[in-house]
Design a protein around this motif. Structure first.
Motif, PDB file in Angstrom:
ATOM      1  N   MET A 484       0.823  -1.206   0.000  1.00 58.55           N
ATOM      2  CA  MET A 484       0.000   0.000   0.000  1.00 58.55           C
ATOM      3  C   MET A 484       0.857   1.256   0.000  1.00 58.55           C
ATOM      4  SD  MET A 484      -3.056  -1.048  -0.282  1.00 58.55           S
ATOM      5  CE  MET A 484      -4.116   0.318   0.194  1.00 58.55           C
ATOM      6  N   MET A 485       1.987   1.217   0.734  1.00 62.09           N
ATOM      7  CA  MET A 485       2.899   2.357   0.744  1.00 62.09           C
ATOM      8  C   MET A 485       3.420   2.630  -0.670  1.00 62.09           C
ATOM      9  SD  MET A 485       6.594   2.642   2.631  1.00 62.09           S
ATOM     10  CE  MET A 485       7.243   1.362   1.547  1.00 62.09           C
ATOM     11  N   TYR A 518       1.260   4.270   5.841  1.00 58.09           N
ATOM     12  CA  TYR A 518       1.610   2.864   5.642  1.00 58.09           C
ATOM     13  C   TYR A 518       3.109   2.625   5.810  1.00 58.09           C
ATOM     14  CZ  TYR A 518      -3.068   1.515   4.194  1.00 58.09           C
ATOM     15  OH  TYR A 518      -4.417   1.233   4.189  1.00 58.09           O
ATOM     16  N   ALA A 519       3.916   3.639   5.573  1.00 51.37           N
ATOM     17  CA  ALA A 519       5.349   3.499   5.833  1.00 51.37           C
ATOM     18  C   ALA A 519       5.599   3.302   7.326  1.00 51.37           C
ATOM     19  CB  ALA A 519       6.095   4.737   5.324  1.00 51.37           C
ATOM     20  N   ALA A 520       4.886   4.067   8.148  1.00 51.53           N
ATOM     21  CA  ALA A 520       5.028   3.932   9.601  1.00 51.53           C
ATOM     22  C   ALA A 520       4.546   2.567  10.069  1.00 51.53           C
ATOM     23  CB  ALA A 520       4.249   5.051  10.304  1.00 51.53           C
ATOM     24  N   LYS A 581      14.488   6.801   1.873  1.00 50.46           N
ATOM     25  CA  LYS A 581      13.916   7.284   3.129  1.00 50.46           C
ATOM     26  C   LYS A 581      13.629   6.129   4.090  1.00 50.46           C
ATOM     27  CE  LYS A 581      10.037   9.964   4.972  1.00 50.46           C
ATOM     28  NZ  LYS A 581       8.809  10.719   4.624  1.00 50.46           N
ATOM     29  N   VAL A 582      13.010   5.066   3.572  1.00 54.31           N
ATOM     30  CA  VAL A 582      12.686   3.912   4.423  1.00 54.31           C
ATOM     31  C   VAL A 582      13.967   3.246   4.931  1.00 54.31           C
ATOM     32  CG1 VAL A 582      11.663   1.600   4.435  1.00 54.31           C
ATOM     33  CG2 VAL A 582      10.444   3.504   3.352  1.00 54.31           C
ATOM     34  N   CYS A 583      14.949   3.087   4.057  1.00 54.01           N
ATOM     35  CA  CYS A 583      16.220   2.490   4.483  1.00 54.01           C
ATOM     36  C   CYS A 583      16.907   3.359   5.545  1.00 54.01           C
ATOM     37  CB  CYS A 583      17.141   2.303   3.276  1.00 54.01           C
ATOM     38  SG  CYS A 583      16.615   0.991   2.146  1.00 54.01           S
ATOM     39  N   GLN A 584      16.835   4.646   5.373  1.00 61.47           N
ATOM     40  CA  GLN A 584      17.439   5.549   6.349  1.00 61.47           C
ATOM     41  C   GLN A 584      16.746   5.443   7.705  1.00 61.47           C
ATOM     42  OE1 GLN A 584      17.303   9.662   5.179  1.00 61.47           O
ATOM     43  NE2 GLN A 584      18.712  10.328   6.777  1.00 61.47           N
ATOM     44  N   LEU A 585      15.422   5.332   7.694  1.00 60.44           N
ATOM     45  CA  LEU A 585      14.686   5.169   8.945  1.00 60.44           C
ATOM     46  C   LEU A 585      15.045   3.848   9.620  1.00 60.44           C
ATOM     47  CD1 LEU A 585      11.152   6.495   7.881  1.00 60.44           C
ATOM     48  CD2 LEU A 585      12.798   7.612   9.411  1.00 60.44           C
ATOM     49  N   LEU A 586      15.225   2.809   8.806  1.00 66.31           N
ATOM     50  CA  LEU A 586      15.621   1.522   9.369  1.00 66.31           C
ATOM     51  C   LEU A 586      17.006   1.609  10.021  1.00 66.31           C
ATOM     52  CD1 LEU A 586      14.454  -1.096   6.703  1.00 66.31           C
ATOM     53  CD2 LEU A 586      13.609  -0.812   9.028  1.00 66.31           C
TER      54      LEU A 586
END
Length: 664
Positions: A484-485, A518-520, A581-586
């Motif tokens: 969904m993201m 959905y990313a969160a 962005k998602v990889c950085q948050l991880l």
């Protein structure tokens, strides 16, 4: 091969007609012989007057006979004078040549007028003499010498009256003159065409050549001998047309749609078709139309329009229209809609040309084929356009991508609508919808743009429902969130596109918010449960003693991390920005916690010889691994293979859509 045969046929005709010109020498002697015979008639004509004068002198008591005789003497004298003129003109025409066309045409015209005058006066004199004969025979003059002379004169007049008809029959002087004119028309036409032939342009005729042909056509038309010229003109210009088309390579017009290797080859042929049709209509046929009009304009529109219709056939216009009709018979799918709009755009750009060039009765076949093509294009395009929402809905039964990426259907629909709403297609689509509505006598309350927008809203609504259904098909809730993201991110990027402008800012902003939402959820559900394993709280369920606590703690983390990394390495985030962005948050969530743990407990683990084997990752290696997640799996393909791979994926979607449309 057909061009060579036609050319040889025309050359043979030219030689045959040239041979007829050589008969002019023999014609002179024939004229002399005819002249001798007519001269004998002339010498006997004075006896007419002498025969009638005794009658006038008779004192029969019938004064009315004087009026009859006086009335016959005037036309008889005119006949003698007309005969003298005809004889002189015959001699002049026998020595004339088409090389001096104005003088030749003038001599022909004067001879025709003289023959007509001779015939008219012979007819008048004959009527008078017949009345005299009837009168004399009815009044006891049966054996009178004067009556016999009148009858003899009557026969002479009847022979003179037949001179005009003899001149026009085969072998007659006037007939041979017209044959020479026809031959001169052919020679002039072929010489003018042969000296100006070009590769992709139909050969024009010079002004002098057109004027010469006009003069001949006008003279032949006056004698009701135009049909042969029209036929020869059409043949000569048709030969020029075939030569012009040879440079265009129009073999694709004969290929059946089912014989094309792939859609790309069909698209290429349709593009060629549009360019070639425009060239043929706007340039080649326009030129032929003007030439035909110029040459035959003085003989009426029906004649030259029939001639133009014959020439049009050689430009394969029927084949061009049939090719377009064949495209309308292809299986239904969204790409076909674009091809139909391409055809409509070409035909619309040529509409005024078609109406002017082929508006006459002589072009009924072209008119019928054109109307049929436009009808098929409009109906076929509207059918596909109105069926798009239901077509998308029926795709719901298919499975979502196993890697959580954007389904090819979604990317296809967005790209498709951006293209359909662009300047190349939107005006034609609106016009097609308007035409179809007028045929059905439907009038929408909303404007055309609102009708278009409403249909797109319906399609995008079905796409959204498909995404909701597909997200529930994943067994792993983390993959569902990732899916969904990805798709909300894809829609949020439509800002500034044709589709984004139609859907509006609120639609774009909603997708932007859902993307973050959905990313969160994905981060919390997938990686949020990993970090507690590095604390004592996270290992309460593990049965261990205090001595090997750290070893089991690290081992549990490694196993959980490796399991997640292996699974998530098969998932993708298509958008580069979102992936980074998602990889950085991880990295920000996992690496600091792991680094802190290794700093606090690492020394103790390293002192235990059995515990060192549990250290699989450093903070740096962990960061590198997390940063490499979600990469698209196309790197292993070469550029060519990648293009083929994408092409195959698109074919899968198109086949699914085509099956759906066919079943509807």
């Amino acid at each position: 091969m057909a061009d060579v045969e036609s050319f040889e046929k025309l050359k043979a005709t030219q030689q045959l007609l040239k041979a007829s010109l050589e008969k002019s020498t023999a014609l002179s002697s024939a004229i002399d012989e005819t002249g001798s015979r007519l001269e004998g008639m002339k010498q006997r004509l004075p006896s007419l007057e002498a025969a009638m004068r005794p009658i006038t002198m008779q004192r029969c008591g019938y004064s009315a006979i004087r009026d009859q005789i006086n009335g016959a003497i005037g036309p008889a004298a005119a006949v003698l004078k007309a005969y003298d003129v005809v004889r002189e003109l015959e001699k002049a025409l026998s020595f004339a040549s088409c090389s001096d066309l104005p003088a030749y045409l003038s001599a022909m015209k004067r001879l025709e007028e003289a023959l007509r005058f001779l015939a008219d006066n012979c007819e008048l004199a004959t009527q008078w003499l017949q009345d005299i004969v009837e009168f004399l025979e009815g009044n006891a003059f049966t054996n009178d010498r004067s009556l016999l002379s009148v009858k003899k004169a009557l026969r002479i007049l009847q022979e003179l009256h037949a001179i005009e008809g003899s001149a026009r029959r085969d072998g007659g002087l006037l007939n041979e003159a017209f044959n020479e004119l026809e031959a001169e028309f052919i020679i002039s036409l072929m010489e003018s065409s042969a000296t100006t032939i070009t590769s992709i342009a139909s050969s024009p005729l010079s002004v002098l050549a057109i004027q010469k042909l006009q003069a001949i056509v006008e003279r032949l038309n006056a004698a009701d001998r135009l049909e042969k010229c029209i036929f020869v003109y059409a043949e000569a210009r048709s030969l020029s047309a075939r030569r012009s088309l040879q440079a265009l390579d129009l073999d694709y017009l004969e290929i059946e749609i089912t014989e094309f290797v792939d859609r790309q080859s069909i698209d290429s042929c349709i593009d060629q078709w549009g360019k070639h049709l425009e060239l043929v209509v706007k340039h080649l046929l326009e030129l032929e139309y003007k030439l035909c009009n110029n040459v035959f304009e003085k003989v009426g529109s029906d004649a030259w329009k029939c001639c133009f219709a014959r020439i049009s056939q050689e430009f394969r216009l029927a084949s061009f229209l049939q090719f377009g009709t064949n495209v309308t018979k292809m299986k239904k799918d969204p790409i076909k809609l674009l091809k139909l709009l391409d055809i409509f755009t070409v035909m619309e750009n040529l509409r005024l040309n078609f109406n002017r060039l082929f508006g006459g009765k002589a072009c009924d076949e072209i008119q019928t084929l054109t109307r049929d093509l436009i009808k098929r294009v409009v109906i076929g395009a509207c059918e596909i356009f109105w069926e798009l929402p239901s077509q998308v809905e029926l795709q719901r039964r298919f499975s979502p991508p196993s890697d959580g990426g954007v389904p090819l259907l979604v990317s296809f629909i967005t790209n498709y609508y951006n293209k359909l709403l662009g300047d190349d297609y939107r005006p034609s689509l609106i016009q097609v919808l308007q035409i179809h509505q007028s045929w059905k006598q439907d009038v929408y309350d909303d404007g055309d743009d609102d009708v278009l927008s409403h249909q797109i809203y319906s399609t995008m609504k079905e796409v959204g429902l498909n995404l909701d259904a597909w997200s529930k098909a994943y067994e792993d809730i983390s993959l569902s969130y990732l899916f969904m993201m990805n798709n909300h991110c894809h829609f949020s990027q439509m800002k500034g596109t044709q589709l984004g402008d139609i859907m509006g800012d609120s639609w774009l902003e909603a997708h932007e918010k859902y993307k973050d939402y959905y990313a969160a959820l994905y981060l919390r559900e997938s990686w949020g449960k990993l970090l507690p394993l590095l604390s004592q709280k996270g290992l309460i369920s593990f049965p261990f003693d205090h001595q090997d606590f750290d070893n089991k703690l690290l081992k549990a983390f490694n196993e959980a991390f490796d399991e997640r990394y292996k699974k998530h390495s098969n998932w993708v985030i298509s958008d580069d920005g979102l992936r980074q962005k998602v990889c950085q948050l991880l990295v920000q969530a996992v690496v600091p916690v792991y680094g802190s743990y290794m700093h606090k407990y690492g020394v103790l683990v390293e002192q235990d010889a059995s515990g060192s084997k549990h250290i699989k990752h450093t903070a740096q290696s962990l960061e590198k691994m997390l940063s490499s997640l979600f990469q698209p799996k196309i790197g292993k393909y070469s550029s060519t293979k990648h293009i083929r791979f994408i092409g195959k994926l698109k074919n899968v979607v198109m086949n699914q859509l085509r099956v759906t449309l066919t079943a509807m």
